[in-house]
Design a protein around this motif. Structure first.
Motif, PDB file in Angstrom:
ATOM      1  N   ASN A  12       7.426  -9.233  -3.039  1.00 21.94           N
ATOM      2  CA  ASN A  12       8.434 -10.063  -2.608  1.00 21.94           C
ATOM      3  C   ASN A  12       8.345 -10.763  -1.603  1.00 21.94           C
ATOM      4  OD1 ASN A  12      11.521 -10.480  -3.537  1.00 21.94           O
ATOM      5  ND2 ASN A  12      11.560  -9.889  -1.284  1.00 21.94           N
ATOM      6  N   PHE A  13       7.608 -10.464  -0.610  1.00 19.45           N
ATOM      7  CA  PHE A  13       7.407 -11.185   0.614  1.00 19.45           C
ATOM      8  C   PHE A  13       6.467 -12.461   0.343  1.00 19.45           C
ATOM      9  CE2 PHE A  13       4.335 -12.275   3.891  1.00 19.45           C
ATOM     10  CZ  PHE A  13       5.104 -12.995   4.861  1.00 19.45           C
ATOM     11  N   TRP A  14       5.498 -12.411  -0.605  1.00 15.21           N
ATOM     12  CA  TRP A  14       4.587 -13.419  -0.932  1.00 15.21           C
ATOM     13  C   TRP A  14       5.482 -14.378  -1.718  1.00 15.21           C
ATOM     14  CZ3 TRP A  14       1.136 -13.103   2.226  1.00 15.21           C
ATOM     15  CH2 TRP A  14       0.108 -12.081   2.298  1.00 15.21           C
ATOM     16  N   ARG A  15       6.272 -13.801  -2.627  1.00 15.37           N
ATOM     17  CA  ARG A  15       7.170 -14.574  -3.590  1.00 15.37           C
ATOM     18  C   ARG A  15       8.132 -15.343  -2.814  1.00 15.37           C
ATOM     19  NH1 ARG A  15       7.479 -11.218  -6.916  1.00 15.37           N
ATOM     20  NH2 ARG A  15       9.241 -10.399  -6.278  1.00 15.37           N
ATOM     21  N   GLU A  16       8.891 -14.771  -2.055  1.00 15.43           N
ATOM     22  CA  GLU A  16      10.120 -15.380  -1.465  1.00 15.43           C
ATOM     23  C   GLU A  16      10.074 -15.800   0.143  1.00 15.43           C
ATOM     24  OE1 GLU A  16      12.814 -15.703  -3.123  1.00 15.43           O
ATOM     25  OE2 GLU A  16      11.928 -14.664  -4.955  1.00 15.43           O
TER      26      GLU A  16
ATOM     27  N   PRO B  85       0.845  -1.123  -0.088  1.00 10.22           N
ATOM     28  CA  PRO B  85      -0.006   0.006   0.117  1.00 10.22           C
ATOM     29  C   PRO B  85       0.969   1.294   0.170  1.00 10.22           C
ATOM     30  CG  PRO B  85      -0.665  -1.597   1.746  1.00 10.22           C
ATOM     31  CD  PRO B  85       0.570  -2.013   1.208  1.00 10.22           C
ATOM     32  N   MET B  86       0.519   2.420  -0.647  1.00  6.81           N
ATOM     33  CA  MET B  86       1.037   3.372  -0.876  1.00  6.81           C
ATOM     34  C   MET B  86       0.270   4.673  -0.422  1.00  6.81           C
ATOM     35  SD  MET B  86       3.834   2.443  -2.441  1.00  6.81           S
ATOM     36  CE  MET B  86       4.655   3.544  -3.570  1.00  6.81           C
ATOM     37  N   ILE B  87       0.964   5.800   0.306  1.00  5.46           N
ATOM     38  CA  ILE B  87       0.405   6.981   0.589  1.00  5.46           C
ATOM     39  C   ILE B  87       1.088   8.084  -0.155  1.00  5.46           C
ATOM     40  CG2 ILE B  87      -0.466   5.979   3.024  1.00  5.46           C
ATOM     41  CD1 ILE B  87       1.726   7.656   4.017  1.00  5.46           C
TER      42      ILE B  87
ATOM     43  N   THR C 268       8.360  -5.529   6.312  1.00  6.74           N
ATOM     44  CA  THR C 268       8.755  -5.247   4.871  1.00  6.74           C
ATOM     45  C   THR C 268       8.044  -4.000   4.330  1.00  6.74           C
ATOM     46  OG1 THR C 268       8.601  -6.306   2.575  1.00  6.74           O
ATOM     47  CG2 THR C 268       6.732  -6.749   4.099  1.00  6.74           C
ATOM     48  N   ARG C 269       8.671  -3.540   3.117  1.00  9.91           N
ATOM     49  CA  ARG C 269       8.322  -2.530   2.283  1.00  9.91           C
ATOM     50  C   ARG C 269       7.950  -3.052   0.839  1.00  9.91           C
ATOM     51  NH1 ARG C 269      11.203   3.079   3.565  1.00  9.91           N
ATOM     52  NH2 ARG C 269       9.339   4.000   2.419  1.00  9.91           N
ATOM     53  N   ASP C 270       8.137  -4.471   0.681  1.00  7.67           N
ATOM     54  CA  ASP C 270       7.767  -5.158  -0.744  1.00  7.67           C
ATOM     55  C   ASP C 270       7.016  -6.046  -0.416  1.00  7.67           C
ATOM     56  OD1 ASP C 270       8.078  -6.061  -3.197  1.00  7.67           O
ATOM     57  OD2 ASP C 270      10.195  -5.937  -3.347  1.00  7.67           O
TER      58      ASP C 270
ATOM     59  N   GLY D 272       0.591   7.885  -3.674  1.00  2.00           N
ATOM     60  CA  GLY D 272       1.422   7.044  -4.506  1.00  2.00           C
ATOM     61  C   GLY D 272       2.921   7.194  -4.143  1.00  2.00           C
ATOM     62  N   ARG D 273       3.444   8.001  -3.462  1.00  2.00           N
ATOM     63  CA  ARG D 273       4.796   8.464  -3.632  1.00  2.00           C
ATOM     64  C   ARG D 273       5.566   7.685  -2.408  1.00  2.00           C
ATOM     65  NH1 ARG D 273       2.891  13.600  -4.374  1.00  2.00           N
ATOM     66  NH2 ARG D 273       3.504  14.089  -2.153  1.00  2.00           N
ATOM     67  N   VAL D 274       4.986   7.230  -1.337  1.00  2.46           N
ATOM     68  CA  VAL D 274       5.567   6.793  -0.224  1.00  2.46           C
ATOM     69  C   VAL D 274       4.982   5.502   0.213  1.00  2.46           C
ATOM     70  CG1 VAL D 274       6.256   7.187   2.178  1.00  2.46           C
ATOM     71  CG2 VAL D 274       6.215   9.057   0.713  1.00  2.46           C
ATOM     72  N   PRO D 275       5.743   4.436   0.347  1.00  2.00           N
ATOM     73  CA  PRO D 275       5.196   3.006   0.562  1.00  2.00           C
ATOM     74  C   PRO D 275       4.919   3.144   2.006  1.00  2.00           C
ATOM     75  CG  PRO D 275       7.598   2.718   0.199  1.00  2.00           C
ATOM     76  CD  PRO D 275       7.100   4.208  -0.378  1.00  2.00           C
TER      77      PRO D 275
END
Length: 828
Positions: free
Chosen positions: A789-793, A760-762, A784-786, A765-768
């Protein structure tokens, strides 16, 4: 007449004074300059019938010199040779030589600046550099320049750096008398660091009595040490043919005469003396000197306005003067109670008194002379500016100087008396109140050694001294009878000077405190409990333990030191608050004080009547100025910290959101604590009217106060770019934590995020957001801020752990397409 070393220099001196207005004469101790020079000049034609004034630094030396010269003329004192000292005068119509103490010269000059009947002024023992000698020379030089070109000045000394003095006197010629000093053996005696001086002196005296011929002159710093050495000598039991003779300024005339007179045949004399015996004074029969190496000097502190006596090592010049006393009549011996190494570190000369003295008398004398700036006179060492300015400030407070720095009629009356300005002011103020006699008694007591000092009495109440002064007897426990007699004589003298009938003494000794408050307005003291006091000048002071005065709410601290944070009060008198309020009404300042009271955690408004640092009276105010109340409340908030404000969760979150926006765009308000404190009045001040306490502050709502700091556009942008909550896939509305402005946090259970592919971004859309993914027990399992990548790795490793700990919960194999839930399992 016995030939003296100075005799060979007299013809040259006589010749120089015929051709020069000013001359400097240097002759060693015992050369005879004090008693031979005035007589050699008495018949000089340039005197034209005028007299010679010779200044001596001490009364005893003045009397002794006058008696010796008169005897050498076969006359009594008061004929051709006389003297004038404080409270004693022997002069007559034929007197051509007047031996005077230095303060007397100042009085003569103030009465007759041209010195019309004086042809020569001799400054004897000028190396001692007393304040009065420096002042007298400066005034004589100006009188010589403007009024009396024919006035002659002669400066004499045993040890003097002649160049500066000669230059001050207009490059005056310098005459040196070589003198005749017999050889003096010098023996150094080492003293251990912790050993007091008295037992060492006693051992040296005992050794000398066994080994050396002649009388012994012992130099000690003060009367206290003299008394203790005398007691020890009595205890050790000296031979009956050995006389012990104290010698210091406050002794009776008979005791002083006994000390300086020749020893009766078959006896020896041990003279225990202060530095009074260094110069001018001849102690007959001395062959041995025992020198403690110590002397007591006054030290004035401009910081506190107080003078204390300080014991210091003698200078090289003083040590040599003392040793020379042993070699006047025959070879002698000097016991120096210090080491050779310490001897090498002695200062060449003593410090001039003018650089470390109380300058109040000097400032008043100059004002009476018509001078407000000491630079108008010629000085060997000018008065220090800081101490002089402080002296003038006190004189203005006493009413002796006007705002223009010129002397007032009141100041003129003070100066004419010859008393210290404090004491003169006290007497002048006391007379119209009917307390003139009491004031003269107090002045006499304060001008002499404390009559109870030797008794060990632990009571510093000056009223007890007045009672002793008025008593019908001298047989009071522990009283110093000689000091008591001098004080009584001096009190009568001042009553005559101020024309107060001797039988008109007020019996109200309780008025002593008020009168002393006139003399020492800066030392009016207010009790703080436990014998501790606050002085009007802001300094702290304390009485010794178990003093009866310690319970008094107000005192005047007459004698105290300035050591440490709190000076010790040695002598004082109680004073009534009503008297202070009445007699010092014009100096009492009325002020309204609105201030934060930390103990009450509220603003207190008070009306105060203040005398310097002392708050004499204080009452609460109900009509305090609103702006002053707001300012005091703001001070309280700064003192207590911003935590005193009602920080609700909503207020704190609003602060953090604004700080986040400021980080993105510096034009937004800076909400850091330091900036909020710096700009407290701007953002909070307008909302504080009507509030006074910490309790009142709790009624504030900080959110609308913070909103008021934003424009309409910023308020709208805040909700868009820094929302308070985030809707997550589970349908829940989760608050966003902005407490770390550079990295806002969304703390949410991992199961509620299933199906969301991207972070999610605020901020448009500039700041995760930084995701804190939580277990079912709301404990972080991943930051995490990604999210993708968390779901994937990482998800599958985390899933194993969570599935083992929470087996009933829903842990799908495909988080991308799983149903998000805030329950154990999604609803079927």
């Amino acid at each position: 007449m016995i030939e003296l070393p100075i005799d060979s220099a007299l013809p040259s001196l006589v010749d120089k004074l015929r051709d020069h207005s000013n001359v400097v004469l240097v002759a060693p101790p015992g050369a005879g300059k004090t008693t031979r020079v005035p007589l050699a000049l008495l018949e000089e034609p340039w005197l034209a019938g005028r007299k010679i004034l010779m200044l001596e630094p001490r009364r005893l030396a003045a009397r002794s010199a006058a008696r010796f010269m008169a005897a050498s003329l076969g006359e009594s004192v008061g004929e051709r040779v006389g003297y004038r000292v404080r409270l004693d005068s022997r002069v007559g119509p034929k007197t051509g030589i007047e031996v005077i103490t230095e303060g007397v010269l100042t009085r003569i000059l103030q009465a007759d600046p041209a010195l019309e009947d004086v042809g020569l002024v001799i400054f004897d023992e000028f190396h001692e550099r007393s304040l009065q000698a420096d002042l007298g020379l400066a005034l004589c030089l100006q009188s010589q320049s403007f009024l009396r070109e024919d006035l002659r000045l002669l400066v004499m000394s045993a040890t003097l750096d002649t160049e500066p003095v000669a230059a001050l006197l207009g490059n005056a010629p310098v005459i040196q008398s070589e003198g005749r000093i017999y050889p003096v053996e010098t023996q150094y005696v080492e003293r251990s660091r912790d050993e007091s001086i008295e037992p060492l002196v006693v051992r040296a005296i005992q050794q000398s009595l066994q080994q050396d011929p002649g009388d012994i002159l012992v130099f000690l710093p003060g009367a206290g040490e003299i008394g203790r050495v005398e007691d020890r000598l009595v205890e050790v039991g000296l031979d009956k043919q050995v006389m012990i003779c104290p010698l210091y300024g406050n002794l009776s005339q008979d005791a002083q005469d006994k000390a300086i007179a020749p020893s009766p045949p078959g006896t020896r004399k041990v003279v225990l003396a202060t530095s009074i015996a260094e110069t001018s004074l001849t102690v007959e029969g001395v062959r041995v000197v025992v020198d403690s190496g110590l002397m007591r000097v006054p030290r004035f502190s401009p910081r506190t306005g107080m003078t204390r006596l300080e014991t210091v090592m003698v200078s090289r010049a003083s040590a040599d003067q003392r040793r020379g006393r042993a070699g006047r009549l025959a070879p002698g011996k000097c016991y120096r109670l210090w080491t050779r190494q310490e001897d090498l570190r002695l200062l060449p000369q003593g410090t001039p008194e003018i650089s470390q003295a109380d300058l109040v008398p000097l400032a008043l004398e100059l004002a009476a002379w018509g001078i407000s700036d000491p630079a108008e006179l010629s000085w060997l060492d000018p008065p220090p500016k800081g101490a002089f300015d402080q002296a003038c400030a006190l004189l203005r407070q006493l009413g002796a100087l006007g705002g223009d720095g010129k002397i007032t009629s009141h100041g003129r009356q003070m100066a004419d008396s010859g008393l210290h300005p404090r004491l003169a002011h006290m007497i002048v103020q006391a007379i119209p109140l009917g307390y003139g006699g009491l004031a003269c008694e107090l002045a006499a007591i304060l001008s002499e050694r404390d009559i109870f000092r030797a008794s060990g009495m632990n009571d510093g109440d000056i009223c007890l001294r007045v009672e002793a002064l008025r008593a019908d007897t001298e047989d009071l426990y522990g009283v110093d009878k000689a000091a008591l007699r001098r004080a009584r004589t001096e009190a009568k003298h001042w009553k005559r000077v101020f024309q107060i009938p001797l039988n008109n003494e007020s019996s109200e000794i309780s008025a002593s405190g008020l009168l002393l408050a006139f003399a020492y307005p800066d030392r009016i003291a207010q009790g703080r409990g436990g014998g501790r006091y606050l002085l009007r000048n802001g300094r702290g002071a304390a009485l010794a333990k178990d003093q009866p005065l310690a319970e008094e709410p107000y005192l005047v601290a007459v004698e105290l030191d300035d050591q440490g944070a709190e000076g010790r009060i040695f002598l004082a008198a109680p004073v009534e608050l009503s008297n202070l309020m009445g007699c010092f009404r014009e100096q009492v300042e009325i002020e309204s004080v609105v201030a934060w009271d930390r103990s009450a955690q509220a603003v207190r408004a008070r009306k105060r009547e203040r005398l310097g640092s002392l708050i004499l009276k204080e009452v609460n105010m109900t009509d305090a100025n609103p702006e002053a109340t707001v300012a005091a409340l703001l001070d309280g908030i700064l003192e207590e910290g911003l935590e005193i404000l009602p920080w609700t969760k909503a207020a704190r979150q609003f602060q953090y959101r604004l700080q986040f926006m400021h980080r993105q765009n510096p034009t937004w308000p800076d909400m850091s604590e330091s900036v909020l404190k710096d700009r407290l009045f701007e953002w909070l001040g307008p909302h504080l009217y009507g509030l006074r306490s910490r309790e009142d502050l709790q009624s504030l709502n900080l959110v609308p106060i913070f909103e008021a700091m934003l424009s309409w556009e910023q308020r709208r942008e805040l909700d868009e770019s820094a929302p308070t909550h985030m809707h997550v896939p589970s349908g829940q509305r989760i608050p966003i934590d902005y407490s770390v402005p550079e990295s806002p946090v969304l703390a949410v259970r991992l199961q509620e995020m299933f199906g969301l592919a991207e972070t999610p971004m605020i901020c448009r859309g500039r700041v995760p957001l930084t995701l804190h993914l939580l277990s079912p027990a709301h404990r972080p399992v991943q930051v995490t801020r990604d999210l993708a990548n968390f779901w994937r790795e990482t998800y599958f490793e985390v899933r194993k752990d969570l599935k083992g700990r929470y087996p009933k919960h829903y842990w799908p194999d495909d988080p991308w397409n799983a149903i998000p839930t805030n329950r154990v399992r999604p609803r079927g």
